[in-house]
Scaffold this active site. Structure first.
Site, mmCIF file in Angstrom:
data_model
loop_
_atom_site.group_PDB
_atom_site.id
_atom_site.type_symbol
_atom_site.label_atom_id
_atom_site.label_comp_id
_atom_site.label_asym_id
_atom_site.label_seq_id
_atom_site.Cartn_x
_atom_site.Cartn_y
_atom_site.Cartn_z
ATOM 1 C CD GLU A 132 -2.751 1.254 -0.280
ATOM 2 O OE1 GLU A 132 -2.166 1.790 -1.233
ATOM 3 O OE2 GLU A 132 -3.899 0.770 -0.372
ATOM 4 C CG ASP A 164 -6.448 2.758 -4.743
ATOM 5 O OD1 ASP A 164 -6.300 1.865 -5.621
ATOM 6 O OD2 ASP A 164 -5.742 3.782 -4.699
HETATM 7 O O1 AHR Z 1 0.601 0.552 -3.321
HETATM 8 C C1 AHR Z 1 0.268 0.804 -4.656
HETATM 9 C C2 AHR Z 1 -1.166 1.215 -4.792
HETATM 10 O O2 AHR Z 1 -1.351 2.493 -4.235
HETATM 11 C C3 AHR Z 1 -2.210 0.390 -4.109
HETATM 12 O O3 AHR Z 1 -2.497 -0.836 -4.722
HETATM 13 C C4 AHR Z 1 -3.388 1.308 -4.160
HETATM 14 O O4 AHR Z 1 -4.337 1.064 -3.162
HETATM 15 C C5 AHR Z 1 -2.768 2.693 -4.046
HETATM 16 O O5 AHR Z 1 -3.217 3.514 -5.063
#
Ligand code: AHR
Ligand code: AHR
Ligand code: AHR
Length: 479
Positions: free
Chosen positions: A204, A280
């Site tokens: 994340e 997300d």
């Molecule tokens: O960590 C990379 C990405 O960043 C994740 O998958 C996403 O939730 C956020 O936009």
């Protein structure tokens, strides 16, 4: 033994086991995945041919004959009911109704395992699966492991082709709220040696190739057609391991402490499961998933070595993407078969790809506009590209799902947009599908060319007339 038997014997049992290609427990006989067909919207479950065996691809082929099929559920074989469903809208919206992501085509990723045909999950941009109501996956700072068998040649640089642990809210809730296998050549966060694609861990707000969000030269570019990617984590320790899924052993690309940036030590895992998307619901990435699991507990390197040996013994191999091959080098015409329109042929007027009425007495210019040279697929050599006879160097490609005639700019995106595979026509002749969006087929609609899905969100996806509109007779060219 099968992967989940090996993990269980090692004291780190599977808490989720997803494989459209095969059973991941020796004794498993239950459903592997569900397909939904376009003709009547009904579904069927695909099971292994025998306990612990390869999927019954023939059952899918007969259920889907003469229509379209999508993978609607990828079942969890662990007994915990951690099935993967069409991903809901998150911080980002998907392209389907209510902001959901698309479901994958059921025929985009055919392979063989020990000579038996099976289908993987071909994730086009906009496609994603998720389960936010899970049982037994790691939460907080708990230890876990996971692996995924992927197509090492199918990737892009968008965020994020992932499989693993993510947020239950479909939004970015902060550093350390994810732990997932990532595959692709995104360089916004980490990267490895060469130009990619790389295996990284999505923790994340960062794709990690090593300890920090920076380049780790020990994380190699991957060239394997079939690739095993592994990620595991426990308090202040995580590892990234991978290898050729068709032969040999695993290598460790990183094993060590958690990132020192705030939020990753301790982790704040939430336990939802994602496939093909970011936490997300970022959904611009592409890739192919064949099988994968998540475990409870941090698996040992030796258990992972035996899992890799089992994957190799499954003998993943390629098979043709075409059920109705075309002949490279032939000059062809592509005739519409829809009643009332069947004097028309796929043609172009400038950059617009459309259908036009052509006969043997048409002007030479029109004959040339409706003649195409079949070339080896620019984006995948098993499939095809269609080069314009009157404009050499220009090919039919899709852009925003409309067909266009554009000159080859040699980008990866162009080549993939200009690559099509040929299957037995849904009604007659040939149906020509986009390689990169295998749920979408070349269709004429209001006499204009598109790649269309059967009953999707665009007007040109209309289910009415779909089967006829995607059935073409490929014949001798006019010019
Ligand atoms: O960590 C990379 C990405 O960043 C994740 O998958 C996403 O939730 C956020 O936009
Ligand atoms: O046609 C769909 C997509 O639209 C293409 O892949 C891309 O080039 C464009 O954005
Ligand atoms: O392309 C001609 C027709 O336009 C198609 O057959 C129909 O689906 C649409 O209305």
């Amino acid at each position: 033994a099968a992967p989940c038997d090996l993990y269980k014997n090692g004291g780190t049992p599977c808490v989720a086991a997803h494989g459209t290609t095969r059973a991941l427990y020796d004794a498993y006989t239950g459903p592997l995945y569900q397909v939904k067909r376009g003709s009547d919207g009904t579904t069927t479950d695909i099971t292994p041919l025998s306990a612990g065996g390869v999927a019954n691809a023939a059952a899918q082929d007969s259920f889907c004959k003469g229509t379209t099929c999508l993978i609607s559920i990828i079942y969890d074989q662990s007994g915990r009911a951690n099935h993967l469903y069409q991903a809901p809208k998150g911080a980002f919206s998907g392209p389907d109704v209510n902001g959901q992501d698309n479901l994958a085509s059921a025929i985009g990723a055919p392979v063989t395992l020990n000579g038996k045909k099976a289908y993987g999950v071909f994730v086009s941009p906009g496609t994603g699966y998720r389960n936010d109501e899970v049982s037994g996956t790691a939460t907080g700072n708990q230890p876990e492991g996971m692996y995924a068998v992927l197509d090492g040649t199918h990737y892009n640089d968008a965020c994020c082709f992932d499989y693993g642990n993510a947020e239950v809210s479909n939004t970015d809730t902060g550093n350390g709220h994810m732990e997932a296998v990532y595959y692709g050549n995104n360089t916004v966060w980490g990267s490895g040696s060469g130009s990619g694609p790389w295996l990284m861990a999505d923790l994340e707000n960062g794709l990690f190739s090593g300890q920090g969000t920076k380049q780790n030269p020990a994380d190699p570019s991957i060239y394997n057609r079939f690739f095993t990617g592994m990620v595991k984590g426990e308090p202040n320790q995580w590892a990234l391991r991978g290898g050729n899924a068709a032969s040999g052993s695993l290598s460790t690309y990183y094993s060590g402490a958690r990132p020192t940036v705030g939020g990753y030590n301790p982790m704040s895992l939430e336990g939802a499961i994602i496939l093909g998307i970011g936490g997300d619901n970022s959904n611009g990435a592409q890739g192919t998933f064949y099988e994968g699991v998540m475990t409870s507990g941090y698996p040992s390197d030796s258990v992972e070595a035996s899992v890799q040996a089992n994957i190799v013994a499954a003998k993943y191999a390629t098979t043709s993407l075409n059920t109705a091959p075309l002949t490279v080098g032939n000059k062809v015409s592509i005739k519409v078969t829809t009643p009332g329109y069947d004097t028309r042929y796929l043609a172009h007027s400038g950059a617009t790809v459309n259908t036009q009425v052509v006969t043997s007495s048409s002007a030479t210019a029109l004959k040339q506009q409706s003649s195409w040279t079949v070339r080896t697929g620019l984006g995948n050599s098993d499939c095809y590209s269609f080069e314009s006879v009157d404009t050499p160097g220009s090919f039919i490609r899709h852009y925003n799902f409309q067909l266009q005639l554009n000159s080859n700019d040699n980008t990866k995106a162009f080549k993939e947009d200009a690559t099509f595979c040929s299957q037995t026509g849904l009604v007659t002749g040939n149906t020509i599908r986009s390689w990169s969006y295998p749920a979408k087929f070349i269709r004429h609609y209001n006499n204009v060319g598109y790649i269309a899905s059967n009953g999707g969100v665009h007007d040109f996806d209309s289910a009415t007339g779909f089967n006829n509109d995607v059935s073409f007779v490929v014949g001798t060219s006019f010019a």
